[in-house]
Design a protein around this motif. Structure first.
Motif, PDB file in Angstrom:
ATOM      1  N   LEU A  63       0.677  -1.218  -0.077  1.00  0.00           N
ATOM      2  CA  LEU A  63       0.037  -0.023   0.028  1.00  0.00           C
ATOM      3  C   LEU A  63       1.082   1.272  -0.047  1.00  0.00           C
ATOM      4  N   SER A  64       0.826   1.872  -0.918  1.00  0.00           N
ATOM      5  CA  SER A  64       1.524   3.091  -1.131  1.00  0.00           C
ATOM      6  C   SER A  64       0.599   4.446  -1.302  1.00  0.00           C
ATOM      7  N   LEU A  65       0.504   5.230  -0.528  1.00  0.00           N
ATOM      8  CA  LEU A  65      -0.179   6.595  -0.467  1.00  0.00           C
ATOM      9  C   LEU A  65       0.653   7.779  -0.486  1.00  0.00           C
ATOM     10  N   ARG A  66       2.009   7.646  -0.795  1.00  0.00           N
ATOM     11  CA  ARG A  66       2.899   8.802  -0.251  1.00  0.00           C
ATOM     12  C   ARG A  66       2.747  10.095  -1.287  1.00  0.00           C
ATOM     13  N   SER A  67       3.393  11.016  -0.876  1.00  0.00           N
ATOM     14  CA  SER A  67       3.434  12.365  -1.551  1.00  0.00           C
ATOM     15  C   SER A  67       2.144  12.797  -1.939  1.00  0.00           C
ATOM     16  N   ASN A  68       1.189  12.682  -1.100  1.00  0.00           N
ATOM     17  CA  ASN A  68      -0.178  13.326  -1.408  1.00  0.00           C
ATOM     18  C   ASN A  68      -0.411  14.622  -0.327  1.00  0.00           C
ATOM     19  N   ARG A  69      -1.556  14.783  -0.185  1.00  0.00           N
ATOM     20  CA  ARG A  69      -1.864  15.784   0.750  1.00  0.00           C
ATOM     21  C   ARG A  69      -3.158  15.145   1.670  1.00  0.00           C
ATOM     22  N   LEU A  70      -2.906  13.820   2.146  1.00  0.00           N
ATOM     23  CA  LEU A  70      -3.869  13.203   2.772  1.00  0.00           C
ATOM     24  C   LEU A  70      -3.830  13.813   4.385  1.00  0.00           C
ATOM     25  N   SER A  71      -4.672  13.725   5.203  1.00  0.00           N
ATOM     26  CA  SER A  71      -4.587  14.637   6.217  1.00  0.00           C
ATOM     27  C   SER A  71      -5.553  13.576   7.436  1.00  0.00           C
ATOM     28  N   GLY A  72      -5.329  14.179   8.766  1.00  0.00           N
ATOM     29  CA  GLY A  72      -6.248  13.401   9.957  1.00  0.00           C
ATOM     30  C   GLY A  72      -5.290  11.862  10.225  1.00  0.00           C
ATOM     31  N   PRO A  73      -6.163  11.373  10.930  1.00  0.00           N
ATOM     32  CA  PRO A  73      -5.534  10.098  11.534  1.00  0.00           C
ATOM     33  C   PRO A  73      -5.369   9.041  10.545  1.00  0.00           C
ATOM     34  N   LEU A 106      -5.661  -5.134   7.512  1.00  0.00           N
ATOM     35  CA  LEU A 106      -4.590  -5.406   6.306  1.00  0.00           C
ATOM     36  C   LEU A 106      -3.649  -6.097   7.013  1.00  0.00           C
ATOM     37  N   THR A 107      -3.828  -7.373   7.576  1.00  0.00           N
ATOM     38  CA  THR A 107      -2.708  -8.107   8.167  1.00  0.00           C
ATOM     39  C   THR A 107      -1.748  -8.838   6.982  1.00  0.00           C
ATOM     40  N   LEU A 108      -1.886  -8.623   5.923  1.00  0.00           N
ATOM     41  CA  LEU A 108      -1.195  -9.432   4.632  1.00  0.00           C
ATOM     42  C   LEU A 108      -0.152  -8.376   4.166  1.00  0.00           C
ATOM     43  N   VAL A 109      -0.276  -7.073   4.519  1.00  0.00           N
ATOM     44  CA  VAL A 109       0.548  -5.968   4.083  1.00  0.00           C
ATOM     45  C   VAL A 109       1.692  -6.133   4.365  1.00  0.00           C
ATOM     46  N   ARG A 110       2.784  -6.121   3.601  1.00  0.00           N
ATOM     47  CA  ARG A 110       4.221  -6.207   3.839  1.00  0.00           C
ATOM     48  C   ARG A 110       4.784  -4.672   3.686  1.00  0.00           C
ATOM     49  N   SER A 111       4.326  -3.804   2.939  1.00  0.00           N
ATOM     50  CA  SER A 111       5.325  -2.776   2.656  1.00  0.00           C
ATOM     51  C   SER A 111       3.999  -1.691   2.747  1.00  0.00           C
ATOM     52  N   LEU A 112       4.234  -0.603   3.834  1.00  0.00           N
ATOM     53  CA  LEU A 112       3.425   0.585   3.953  1.00  0.00           C
ATOM     54  C   LEU A 112       4.033   1.822   3.625  1.00  0.00           C
ATOM     55  N   TYR A 113       3.682   2.650   2.662  1.00  0.00           N
ATOM     56  CA  TYR A 113       4.362   3.803   2.447  1.00  0.00           C
ATOM     57  C   TYR A 113       3.222   4.958   2.300  1.00  0.00           C
ATOM     58  N   LEU A 114       3.266   5.777   3.645  1.00  0.00           N
ATOM     59  CA  LEU A 114       2.524   6.795   4.141  1.00  0.00           C
ATOM     60  C   LEU A 114       3.203   8.222   3.808  1.00  0.00           C
ATOM     61  N   THR A 142       7.277  -5.576   6.546  1.00  0.00           N
ATOM     62  CA  THR A 142       8.507  -5.444   6.415  1.00  0.00           C
ATOM     63  C   THR A 142       9.357  -4.159   6.378  1.00  0.00           C
ATOM     64  N   ARG A 143       8.472  -3.261   5.755  1.00  0.00           N
ATOM     65  CA  ARG A 143       8.934  -1.829   5.827  1.00  0.00           C
ATOM     66  C   ARG A 143       7.801  -0.707   5.795  1.00  0.00           C
ATOM     67  N   LEU A 144       7.798   0.000   6.814  1.00  0.00           N
ATOM     68  CA  LEU A 144       7.075   0.895   7.321  1.00  0.00           C
ATOM     69  C   LEU A 144       7.632   2.384   7.184  1.00  0.00           C
ATOM     70  N   ASP A 145       6.961   3.358   6.480  1.00  0.00           N
ATOM     71  CA  ASP A 145       7.485   4.727   6.201  1.00  0.00           C
ATOM     72  C   ASP A 145       6.292   5.685   6.560  1.00  0.00           C
ATOM     73  N   ILE A 146       6.373   6.431   7.381  1.00  0.00           N
ATOM     74  CA  ILE A 146       5.420   7.206   7.747  1.00  0.00           C
ATOM     75  C   ILE A 146       5.884   8.776   8.138  1.00  0.00           C
ATOM     76  N   SER A 147       7.378   8.887   7.454  1.00  0.00           N
ATOM     77  CA  SER A 147       8.082   9.984   7.688  1.00  0.00           C
ATOM     78  C   SER A 147       7.415  11.208   7.034  1.00  0.00           C
ATOM     79  N   SER A 148       7.847  12.321   7.370  1.00  0.00           N
ATOM     80  CA  SER A 148       7.318  13.738   6.954  1.00  0.00           C
ATOM     81  C   SER A 148       5.823  14.127   6.828  1.00  0.00           C
ATOM     82  N   ASN A 149       5.242  13.736   8.197  1.00  0.00           N
ATOM     83  CA  ASN A 149       3.880  13.935   8.361  1.00  0.00           C
ATOM     84  C   ASN A 149       3.723  14.775   9.655  1.00  0.00           C
ATOM     85  N   ASP A 150       2.544  14.782  10.317  1.00  0.00           N
ATOM     86  CA  ASP A 150       2.376  15.359  11.427  1.00  0.00           C
ATOM     87  C   ASP A 150       1.917  14.807  12.749  1.00  0.00           C
ATOM     88  N   PHE A 151       2.519  13.516  12.752  1.00  0.00           N
ATOM     89  CA  PHE A 151       2.163  12.512  13.859  1.00  0.00           C
ATOM     90  C   PHE A 151       2.854  13.200  15.075  1.00  0.00           C
TER      91      PHE A 151
END
Length: 654
Positions: A100-110, A118-126, A146-155
């Protein structure tokens, strides 16, 4: 046999022709297609996506299916101009997703809670969005990541220990957010890519993460240890976690030859011998210089000296020797007061992980979590002018004052360089955060019932402090009004002014100070009443004293109230959040009259705290008997659809 074969052969041919004539079964993932359409219909997006119900979802831009085209395995929508929150019950229905890759957008909120499906996801890019809220708890349940990238947000908020649920991670990228608190120990055996740079983390870097470069931790408030500079405790010096650092010389010594080792040993022995000779010469010379009078017996000298940790200049050298050991012992002594519930010592505090809660007028407060899980608040005082004897006396006096609306002092520590106070940790936070922190942030505003009850709790605590303890608080303000877990108002930092000297009170109660305190520089019971009146005005108007300025005279909330009220009481002075409630105008006016009496410029015209409490309790009895009070939004509901509470509201920790 031939006859049987001749009979079966036409049947086989007919069956085969029947299969060819049947239409192919469409393996279109209908349910997942609808989930994607629901997602797209609720999120503004780039026209290039062009998802249409008439085509197969497996042919859409960014969507990838398995080999049978029966389920969606990948969803890659980077830079697709997606705007706004991720709608729940959409992507969470794609239970067969692997990427699942939703990176480089303007998604907001939690991040939606249903991501936990989504228990089968191996790569998540937000990364590179404006997502907010705490670390997504739903992500910690995606155990095959195996890879989680939630960098450059407002968490924001802490990084939870539950990250360790993701035990297959090879990459964890959390940089460029607002994560705070201490960094948990994360199992890094499989991690090859890790970063928490540019957050608001503090404390020591766990040993499990120290293998990563300094750039992975750069740009935080106060991270230390590991690849960064060694940690120094928030009060005094302490050994780093895990024991003293290994001496690099000892490592090299393993590679030295036998001759070098013998030479070093001989040199050390010779140096020790010379040092012993010099010491003996000094002792003999000192004995010749001693006066003829016999010295004070050691026991008596120790009894006289152990009460003073800091040896005063001008005392005899013999007393210095006797009190020296006592001074060392006192330096490591944490004094617990009567009624304490803790069993730790100073060394335990030094090893504790610490998080800055805030910097106030009397010092800095830290949340300290000990190794056994005990959590306390340690206040590091600044500019203390009192001697140890004076400090001990005042702390013992404050430790004897007990009341349900006073935050008890549990322990203290005094040395030449550090003065510390230990209190219970109250996770509910302060009245200041409750009253001002929720505005415009979606939090529940503080209703009138709870404002009145908090005011009564503060008044009762001050009345007890004045009547039973004969102590002036000297630093009353909304940030010093805390809430217990049972939602009761609790006053902290009382009675500390005497340890700071005569020049401190003016600065330490700025915004709440009585006029006479500016002149006399001394807090009194009547000046406490004035500060309490300012607190009542803060509850009524919703304005902090530092939000009102009247020219060169500085902060003066009473003058602002007078300027609004003029010659008659008016609703314009009250907090706009209180205007949604009905049948409370009379009580607010009574409270305003009490507050203005408390802030009278003439001390003798101010009521005693006991009288102020009596007036508020009478108002509270009227409130309890009034069954007609309603919210203006709903005839039967209070704030945001909840029935008005009879207890103090909960405050979230800052």
């Amino acid at each position: 046999m031939l006859a049987a074969a001749s009979v079966l052969w036409p049947a086989v041919v007919i069956f085969y022709l029947f299969l060819l004539s049947c239409p192919r079964v469409d393996s279109e993932p209908a349910q997942e297609k609808q989930a994607l359409l629901d997602f797209l219909s609720q999120v503004p997006h780039s026209p290039r996506l062009n998802w249409t119900a008439s085509s197969s979802a497996c042919d859409w831009v960014g969507v990838g299916c398995d080999s049978t085209r029966s389920s969606v395995h990948t969803l890659r929508l980077p830079g697709a101009d997606l705007v706004g929150p991720i709608p729940p019950n959409t992507i969470g229905r794609l239970t067969q997703l692997r990427v699942l890759s939703l990176r480089s957008n303007r998604l907001s909120g939690p991040v939606p809670d249903d991501f936990s499906r989504l228990t089968l996801v191996r790569s998540l890019y937000l990364q590179d969005n404006v997502l907010s809220g705490e670390f997504p708890p739903s992500v910690t349940q995606m155990t095959r990541l195996t890879r989680l990238d939630i960098s450059s947000n407002d968490f924001s908020g802490p990084i939870p220990f539950a990250v360790n649920n993701l035990n297959h991670l090879t990459g964890l990228l959390l940089e460029n957010n607002n994560f705070s608190g201490t960094l948990p120990s994360i199992d890094s055996d499989g991690l090859t890519d890790f970063s928490v740079a540019n957050n608001r983390l503090n404390g020591s870097i766990p040993a499990s993460l120290s293998k990563f470069p300094a750039s992975a931790f750069a740009g935080n408030l106060d991270l230390c240890g590991g690849p960064l500079t060694p940690c120094s405790p928030f009060f005094g010096q302490s050994p780093p976690p895990g024991g003293p650092p290994e001496n690099p010389v000892s490592k090299k010594s393993k590679k030295l030859s036998t001759g070098a080792i013998v030479g070093i040993a001989f040199g050390c022995a010779l140096f020790s011998l010379l040092l012993l000779i010099v010491l003996l010469l000094c002792l003999s010379r000192r004995q010749r210089r001693q006066p003829a009078d016999p010295p004070k017996p050691p026991a008596a000298a120790a009894a006289a000296g152990t009460r003073d940790v800091q040896v005063e200049a001008g005392t005899s050298s013999s007393k210095d020797d006797i009190t020296g050991s006592a001074e060392v012992a006192e330096r490591n002594k944490l004094v617990f007061l009567e009624g304490g519930v803790y069993t730790f010592d100073l060394e335990d505090l030094l090893r504790a992980s610490a998080e800055v809660l805030g910097k106030g007028s009397v010092g800095t407060s830290y949340k300290a979590v000990l190794e056994d899980g005990t959590t306390v608040v340690v206040k590091r005082l600044k500019d203390v002018a009192a001697s140890k004897k004076e400090f001990d006396g005042q702390m013992e006096r404050l430790g004897q004052i007990k009341h349900e609306n006073l935050a008890p002092l549990r322990a203290y520590y005094y040395s030449k360089d550090e003065k510390l106070l230990v209190h219970d940790f109250l996770s509910a936070g302060s009245l200041s955060a409750l009253l001002h922190g929720s505005r415009g942030s979606g939090g529940t505003p503080l209703d009138w019932d709870n404002r009145l009850k908090i005011a009564i709790g503060v008044g009762r605590g001050l009345a007890h402090l004045h009547h039973s303890g004969k102590v002036a608080h000297g630093n009353i303000k909304s940030s010093n009004i805390l809430l217990r877990p049972d939602h009761a108002a609790c006053i902290s930092d009382f009675g500390l002014n005497p340890v700071f000297g005569s020049s401190s009170p003016t600065n330490r109660i700025a915004g709440y100070r009585a006029p006479e305190v500016v002149e006399t520089r001394k807090a009194t019971l009547k000046s406490d009443v004035y500060s309490f009146g300012i607190l009542l005005l803060e509850l009524l108007t919703g304005k902090a004293p530092d939000q009102v300025s009247l020219g060169e005279e500085g902060i003066d909330l009473p003058k602002w109230v007078h300027s609004v009220v003029r010659e008659e009481w008016t609703a314009e002075v009250f907090d706009v959040e209180l205007m949604r409630y009905t049948n409370i105008e009379e009580e607010m006016v009574q409270m305003l009259q009490l507050a203005m009496a408390c802030v009278s410029a003439v001390p003798d015209q101010r009521p005693e705290m006991a009288e102020a409490v009596r007036v508020m309790e009478e108002m509270n009895r009227t409130l309890s008997d009034d069954s007609l009070r309603q919210s203006s939004d709903d005839p039967s509901k209070g704030v945001e659809g909840h029935s008005p509470s009879k207890n103090c509201a909960v405050v979230k920790a800052e």
